[in-house]
Design a protein around this motif. Structure first.
Motif, PDB file in Angstrom:
ATOM      1  N   ILE A  65       0.838  -1.207   0.000  1.00 24.53           N
ATOM      2  CA  ILE A  65       0.000   0.000   0.000  1.00 24.53           C
ATOM      3  C   ILE A  65       0.871   1.256   0.000  1.00 24.53           C
ATOM      4  O   ILE A  65       0.627   2.206  -0.744  1.00 24.53           O
ATOM      5  CB  ILE A  65      -0.938   0.003   1.215  1.00 24.53           C
ATOM      6  N   GLY A  66       1.919   1.256   0.820  1.00 24.27           N
ATOM      7  CA  GLY A  66       2.763   2.434   0.943  1.00 24.27           C
ATOM      8  C   GLY A  66       3.572   2.728  -0.294  1.00 24.27           C
ATOM      9  O   GLY A  66       3.807   3.901  -0.621  1.00 24.27           O
ATOM     10  N   THR A  67       4.045   1.692  -0.988  1.00 24.13           N
ATOM     11  CA  THR A  67       4.928   1.910  -2.145  1.00 24.13           C
ATOM     12  C   THR A  67       4.203   1.861  -3.488  1.00 24.13           C
ATOM     13  O   THR A  67       4.718   2.395  -4.477  1.00 24.13           O
ATOM     14  CB  THR A  67       6.055   0.869  -2.155  1.00 24.13           C
ATOM     15  N   GLN A  68       3.035   1.242  -3.532  1.00 24.11           N
ATOM     16  CA  GLN A  68       2.332   1.108  -4.810  1.00 24.11           C
ATOM     17  C   GLN A  68       1.043   1.933  -4.893  1.00 24.11           C
ATOM     18  O   GLN A  68       0.797   2.603  -5.888  1.00 24.11           O
ATOM     19  CB  GLN A  68       1.997  -0.385  -5.065  1.00 24.11           C
ATOM     20  N   VAL A  69       0.240   1.881  -3.842  1.00 20.37           N
ATOM     21  CA  VAL A  69      -1.074   2.538  -3.895  1.00 20.37           C
ATOM     22  C   VAL A  69      -0.961   4.041  -3.634  1.00 20.37           C
ATOM     23  O   VAL A  69      -1.460   4.858  -4.414  1.00 20.37           O
ATOM     24  CB  VAL A  69      -2.048   1.882  -2.897  1.00 20.37           C
ATOM     25  N   LEU A  70      -0.321   4.410  -2.532  1.00 18.69           N
ATOM     26  CA  LEU A  70      -0.270   5.826  -2.145  1.00 18.69           C
ATOM     27  C   LEU A  70       0.416   6.714  -3.190  1.00 18.69           C
ATOM     28  O   LEU A  70      -0.086   7.805  -3.490  1.00 18.69           O
ATOM     29  CB  LEU A  70       0.407   5.974  -0.783  1.00 18.69           C
ATOM     30  N   PRO A  71       1.557   6.302  -3.799  1.00 14.85           N
ATOM     31  CA  PRO A  71       2.149   7.147  -4.843  1.00 14.85           C
ATOM     32  C   PRO A  71       1.224   7.350  -6.040  1.00 14.85           C
ATOM     33  O   PRO A  71       1.238   8.410  -6.676  1.00 14.85           O
ATOM     34  CB  PRO A  71       3.416   6.386  -5.243  1.00 14.85           C
ATOM     35  N   ARG A  72       0.403   6.342  -6.370  1.00 15.25           N
ATOM     36  CA  ARG A  72      -0.536   6.494  -7.490  1.00 15.25           C
ATOM     37  C   ARG A  72      -1.643   7.487  -7.151  1.00 15.25           C
ATOM     38  O   ARG A  72      -2.117   8.220  -8.017  1.00 15.25           O
ATOM     39  CB  ARG A  72      -1.125   5.127  -7.850  1.00 15.25           C
ATOM     40  N   VAL A  73      -2.041   7.506  -5.885  1.00 15.13           N
ATOM     41  CA  VAL A  73      -3.022   8.502  -5.458  1.00 15.13           C
ATOM     42  C   VAL A  73      -2.454   9.899  -5.643  1.00 15.13           C
ATOM     43  O   VAL A  73      -3.153  10.822  -6.079  1.00 15.13           O
ATOM     44  CB  VAL A  73      -3.421   8.264  -3.987  1.00 15.13           C
ATOM     45  N   LYS A  74      -1.175  10.069  -5.328  1.00 17.05           N
ATOM     46  CA  LYS A  74      -0.547  11.378  -5.510  1.00 17.05           C
ATOM     47  C   LYS A  74      -0.571  11.783  -6.978  1.00 17.05           C
ATOM     48  O   LYS A  74      -0.845  12.939  -7.312  1.00 17.05           O
ATOM     49  CB  LYS A  74       0.902  11.341  -5.013  1.00 17.05           C
ATOM     50  N   ARG A  75      -0.286  10.830  -7.869  1.00 13.23           N
ATOM     51  CA  ARG A  75      -0.284  11.165  -9.298  1.00 13.23           C
ATOM     52  C   ARG A  75      -1.670  11.571  -9.785  1.00 13.23           C
ATOM     53  O   ARG A  75      -1.810  12.425 -10.674  1.00 13.23           O
ATOM     54  CB  ARG A  75       0.247   9.973 -10.114  1.00 13.23           C
TER      55      ARG A  75
END
Length: 611
Positions: A196-206
């Motif tokens: 979640i921290g390395t895959q999901v959250l960065p995509r939310v930022k994008r």
């Protein structure tokens, strides 16, 4: 209901006053809150009492505080400290923990009690140190980096061991089967958190890139994610505080912009550390029993001494393997001797689950108070010891000077500092920008109060920050911002009257003062047109710069404005707190016949003696 509301108000009021008093004498507010709970709670006065509302708000506050701690940490600090940080953390954790277990088993306590006392003795407070490092001006030393990394590693180790042994339904001695199941659950939790921290959250930022985000909404979103991670930790058989802590760690620059993160951290700190967590720490003081001084005084003394000696000796022994020497290891151990938030949280949760009794809990609270009290004293003595021996090693990337303002005096200062370090100036005045570039200086357009401008000026690489604009209030605000951004050496250009006006802020933030002449505009003009000459003098007798309002800034020289100090190892601005030794060279700006600084004494000898 009205009684509960009154009690909430009283607890928060005691926390506010006690926390402020603790900070004034150099200790974290958390310890003041605990002492406030002891004094005004059941142990002494009995004015305060625990109720359901206090418990709920306190538990929520602790979760938010662990989220804030995770959000506040920079994992790159581990890379900078590398092996020394790991060794300091290992020695400072394993040795006192082992001593704690041995002492408790010798006293006839159960293994779980011994384990949790050992954990409390091994922990290092991460929040206790930041202000001390600023006060000692060692933020950019190897010691500071090792202390931060060592504290982070020891706190993570404590949380992992605590969460693995004490799940939501814990309360019995651990077995092999329970350890295997807990380990698998922890592994699954760690893998899910990492994904979640390395895959999901960065995509939310994008998805939200380029949009102006409401800071309040971002704060709420981070709290929701933190509570979600806490819930997942509970499902995995771990404790919720580990989940909240892990959530904060993943909100780095890959997930949230630095400026937004800083604003959110400030709000979360106010909400958690300032408002909600105090309910937890004040009420923790309610559980303290002074009976331990009668029934277990010997054990209390042994725990405190063991925690201190174990931290110092353990850190020094392990640290020798880094090649940085046992003396630096001892100083690091002194800095790591403080306990605080994590230790009290672990102890309170262990008490709530019946693993330890009130006597053991009281021992741990007094141990936290007494060991933390040693940190400012031992660390100050240790840093001065290393400094006298020439063994205080600078580390990291902070080697530059950043000057806010590019007027004539600021440019003169930059020219003198430039041979020793990279110098950058920031100014909104176009004429100053042009003249600075003509002088061969790097001048960045913008305001020193704008964090984006400071970032573009590489404030993260600044060893020194000098606020030298014509506006005194602006200079002080810039200096405070520099403290928040972690710049180790900060000074401001102020006239005597302004230095007295802002004396409280200057003292609180440990900001040095460059004494501006009473007729600063005339001096600026003289420097600009070249009528103020440069003169270098050598110090024959050591002294400290003259405080504001106590005579001229240079002994019996009202016509001189000391600008910089140079010795064999460094150049730095001449400030009212500058400590000069024989052989140091001081660059003076001189206007013959000037009486801008009326002399207080009649002779150089008297002025030196008074300094």
């Amino acid at each position: 209901m009205h009684e509960e509301l009154l009690m909430l108000a009283l607890v928060l009021g005691v926390a506010l006053v006690a926390g402020r008093l603790a900070e004034r004498v150099g200790y974290p507010s958390i310890l003041g809150e605990i002492v406030g709970g002891i004094i005004f709670g059941p142990p002494i006065i009995g004015l305060l009492a625990r109720n359901e509302a206090i418990d709920v708000l306190g538990e929520f506050g602790v979760l938010l505080m662990m989220l804030y701690i995770g959000l506040h940490l920079d994992l790159s600090d581990l890379k900078r400290a590398s092996l020394p940080g790991f060794l300091a953390a290992a020695g400072g954790f394993v040795v006192p923990m082992a001593l704690g277990i041995i002492l408790m088993l010798w006293a006839g306590r159960t293994f779980l009690e011994a384990l949790f006392v050992g954990l409390a003795m091994g922990v290092t407070s991460l929040l206790t140190k930041s202000r001390i490092l600023v006060d000692l001006r060692i933020l950019d030393t190897r010691i500071a980096h090792v202390l931060v990394a060592g504290a982070l590693l020891s706190d993570v180790a404590v949380l992992l061991v605590f969460a693995a042994v004490v799940g939501p339904e814990a309360g019995s001695d651990p077995s092999v089967g329970l350890a295997v199941v807990t380990g698998l659950q922890a592994l699954a939790f760690g893998l899910g958190v990492w994904l979640i921290g390395t895959q999901v959250l960065p995509r939310v930022k994008r998805l939200w890139a380029g949009r102006e985000l409401n800071r309040g909404m971002v704060l709420v979103a981070i709290i929701v994610v933190g509570l979600g991670f806490a819930w997942a930790a509970e499902l995995a058989g771990l404790h919720a505080i580990l989940g909240a802590f892990a959530a904060g760690l993943f909100f780095d620059e890959g997930v949230i912009d630095r400026k937004v993160s800083r604003e959110v951290q400030q709000r979360l700190q106010t909400l958690s550390v300032g408002v909600l967590a105090p309910f937890f720490f004040v009420s923790a003081g309610f559980e303290v029993s002074f009976g331990v001084f009668r029934t277990d005084l010997g054990l209390l003394v042994l725990i405190v001494v063991g925690a201190t000696v174990g931290k110092l000796v353990g850190t020094a022994l392990f640290y020798m393997l880094s090649g940085n020497g046992w003396r630096e290891g001892l100083v690091v151990g002194a800095g790591m001797n403080g306990r605080g938030a994590v230790e009290i949280i672990v102890a309170e949760l262990a008490l709530a689950q019946g693993i330890i009794d009130r006597d053991v809990f009281s021992i741990l609270v007094f141990m936290a108070l007494l060991t933390t009290a040693t940190v400012p004293v031992l660390l100050t003595v240790g840093v001065r010891w290393l400094r006298r021996r020439g063994e205080l090693v600078r580390a990291g990337e902070r080697k530059d000077a950043l000057i806010i303002g590019a007027g004539p005096i600021a440019r003169a200062l930059a020219v003198e500092l430039k041979p020793a370090m990279p110098v950058r100036l920031i100014d909104t005045n176009r004429a100053h920008q042009v003249q600075g570039r003509r002088d061969g200086l790097e001048v960045i357009p913008g305001s020193g109060l704008d964090e984006l401008t400071l970032e573009s000026a590489k404030v993260n690489k600044a060893m020194r920050l000098v606020a030298a604009t014509p506006n005194a209030e602006t200079n002080v605000l810039i200096a405070q911002l520099g403290v928040d951004l972690g710049v180790p050496e900060i000074s401001v250009l102020l006239q005597d009257s302004d230095a007295l006006t802002f004396s409280t802020q200057l003292k609180e933030y440990d900001i040095s003062v460059i004494r501006a002449p009473a007729d600063l505009a005339d001096w600026e003009h003289a420097v600009h047109v070249g009528s103020a000459r440069r003169e270098t003098v050598e110090v024959e007798k050591g002294f400290q710069g003259t405080p504001p309002g106590e005579g001229p800034p240079w002994p019996n020289r009202p016509d001189a404005f000391p600008l910089t100090v140079m010795n064999s190892s460094e150049r730095f601005p001449f400030t009212t707190s500058a400590e000069l030794t024989p052989g140091d060279q001081v660059l003076l700006l001189v206007r013959p016949g000037d009486k801008a600084f009326p002399a207080k004494s009649e002779s150089p000898e008297e002025e030196l003696a008074g300094s």
